[in-house]
Design an enzyme around this catalytic site. Sequence first.
Site, mmCIF file in Angstrom:
data_model
loop_
_atom_site.group_PDB
_atom_site.id
_atom_site.type_symbol
_atom_site.label_atom_id
_atom_site.label_comp_id
_atom_site.label_asym_id
_atom_site.label_seq_id
_atom_site.Cartn_x
_atom_site.Cartn_y
_atom_site.Cartn_z
ATOM 1 N N HIS A 277 3.187 7.049 2.144
ATOM 2 C CA HIS A 277 4.032 6.722 0.982
ATOM 3 C C HIS A 277 3.705 5.273 0.574
ATOM 4 O O HIS A 277 2.601 4.984 0.155
ATOM 5 C CB HIS A 277 5.493 6.928 1.354
ATOM 6 C CG HIS A 277 6.451 6.925 0.193
ATOM 7 N ND1 HIS A 277 6.047 6.941 -1.129
ATOM 8 C CD2 HIS A 277 7.810 6.906 0.148
ATOM 9 C CE1 HIS A 277 7.103 6.943 -1.923
ATOM 10 N NE2 HIS A 277 8.195 6.915 -1.168
ATOM 11 N N HIS A 328 -3.254 12.261 -5.880
ATOM 12 C CA HIS A 328 -1.802 12.092 -5.949
ATOM 13 C C HIS A 328 -1.150 13.457 -5.857
ATOM 14 O O HIS A 328 -1.738 14.472 -6.232
ATOM 15 C CB HIS A 328 -1.402 11.390 -7.260
ATOM 16 C CG HIS A 328 0.011 10.932 -7.275
ATOM 17 N ND1 HIS A 328 1.041 11.718 -7.746
ATOM 18 C CD2 HIS A 328 0.577 9.777 -6.853
ATOM 19 C CE1 HIS A 328 2.184 11.060 -7.621
ATOM 20 N NE2 HIS A 328 1.939 9.886 -7.083
ATOM 21 N N ASP A 385 -2.361 2.470 -6.320
ATOM 22 C CA ASP A 385 -2.737 1.665 -5.158
ATOM 23 C C ASP A 385 -4.145 1.093 -5.281
ATOM 24 O O ASP A 385 -4.456 0.080 -4.645
ATOM 25 C CB ASP A 385 -2.646 2.503 -3.875
ATOM 26 C CG ASP A 385 -1.211 2.872 -3.535
ATOM 27 O OD1 ASP A 385 -0.323 2.039 -3.778
ATOM 28 O OD2 ASP A 385 -0.986 3.986 -3.026
#
Length: 448
Positions: A277, A328, A385
């Site tokens: 996460h 994702h 990210d």
Amino acid sequence: MRDSHSDNFLAQEFGKSQNYNEIKNGLFSEFNVKKGLRNEDGTGVRVGLTKVSDVVGYDIIDGVKTNVDGKLYYRGYSLNDLVNGSAKSTRGYEEAMFLLLFGFLPNKMELDSFSKVFRSMYVLPNNFFESVLLRNPGKNLMNVLQNAVLTLYNYDDEPDNVDVYSTLVKGLRISAFLPVIMCYAYQAKRHYFYNDSLIIHYPDEKLSMAENILQMLRVDKKFSKNEAALLDTILVLHADHGGGNNSTFTNVVVSSTGTDIYSTIAASIGSLKGPKHGGANISVVQMMKAIKDEIGITTDEKKIRNVVNRLLDKDFFDCSGLIYGFGHAVYTITDPRAELLREYCETVAKDKDRMDEYHFYEEFEKTVKKVVFERKGTTISSNVDLYSGFAYNMLGIPEDLYTPLFVIARNIGWVAHNVENKLYDGRIMRPATKYVGELRDYTPFKDR
């Protein structure tokens, strides 16, 4: 302190337990139980209704999951419009906070009043820094944040008041405290574990959250407007991501028991710490560093393609076969947060003369998408990210703070969903599980 005898015994008994406790994969299909609360096609099992935010990465057309460009909506407003509407501002996050909490966009007077109220909450309770953070420094700042939030319970005159308005106010106050706690906890860690000088700057009510974080972290307290705007944008991008992400779902599940907001937020922080996460951004940073060490900062597609293939072949970095910063649970073609962050990184990269590195990230992103499609015939999106670590690095923010910054941004989303669930659901969440073990006759202790 570890005890080798205890470890050996527990390991031995754990090994034996596997003969009794296996749940065969076929049982999930037999009883129509969704692993990880996911359907067979990877879509999530619906667990509630929300008007806070929506994550769109695919569409269901004639019963078939179809990939589409990613969209993220806060209260029905496109994230792209919200970010671009406050372009180069350092108050975009305050506007996003207002929107997520109250459901409508503020006018200037409303935003000014909200900012004033929120910034007045920055200062920590008396002696909190000395007794909680300085005397109990921690190696992992996520755990420090958890402990600090739980300890705030003791500084609240009515900590167990969980009515809707009290929850909103307490949640907003925690959001104001978190950046200060993070910066102070980081300084305490450096001082205690690395013998660095202890430098503490007080939060400034004239500054936004992003500006305050930068001035509290830097010895000279100085920052540029573009730096603050980039950090503000990152906070907006991370403010919420639907009701189904693990930490938000955790918050609502725990809150549904009627417990205090300090417990619910501490639980969410524990969720966000996990490498699947919020902790994923560290894996991206470590991978990109390994790639730079291997091939340098380059836009040579051949060199990048070679290292991408090695990553997929489990022949480089952690040999997991994963390329961190890509893929994702919902987004399939693009992650709108990554698209926006790439654009905002470019401005600061120009200011800091790091355009070579920026172009390296761009080329790496393009090449990964090409190679994955060539090898697997599927599209893959970069996720937020990929660029967040690069952005933080340009801002001089240490890796210790990457995931805590995610907490700081996301807390307001947790609060918004918490309030919404109290208003429009209110039942304790109590999903069912199917028992698939055997029924056995009890053997008295003397006969075992």
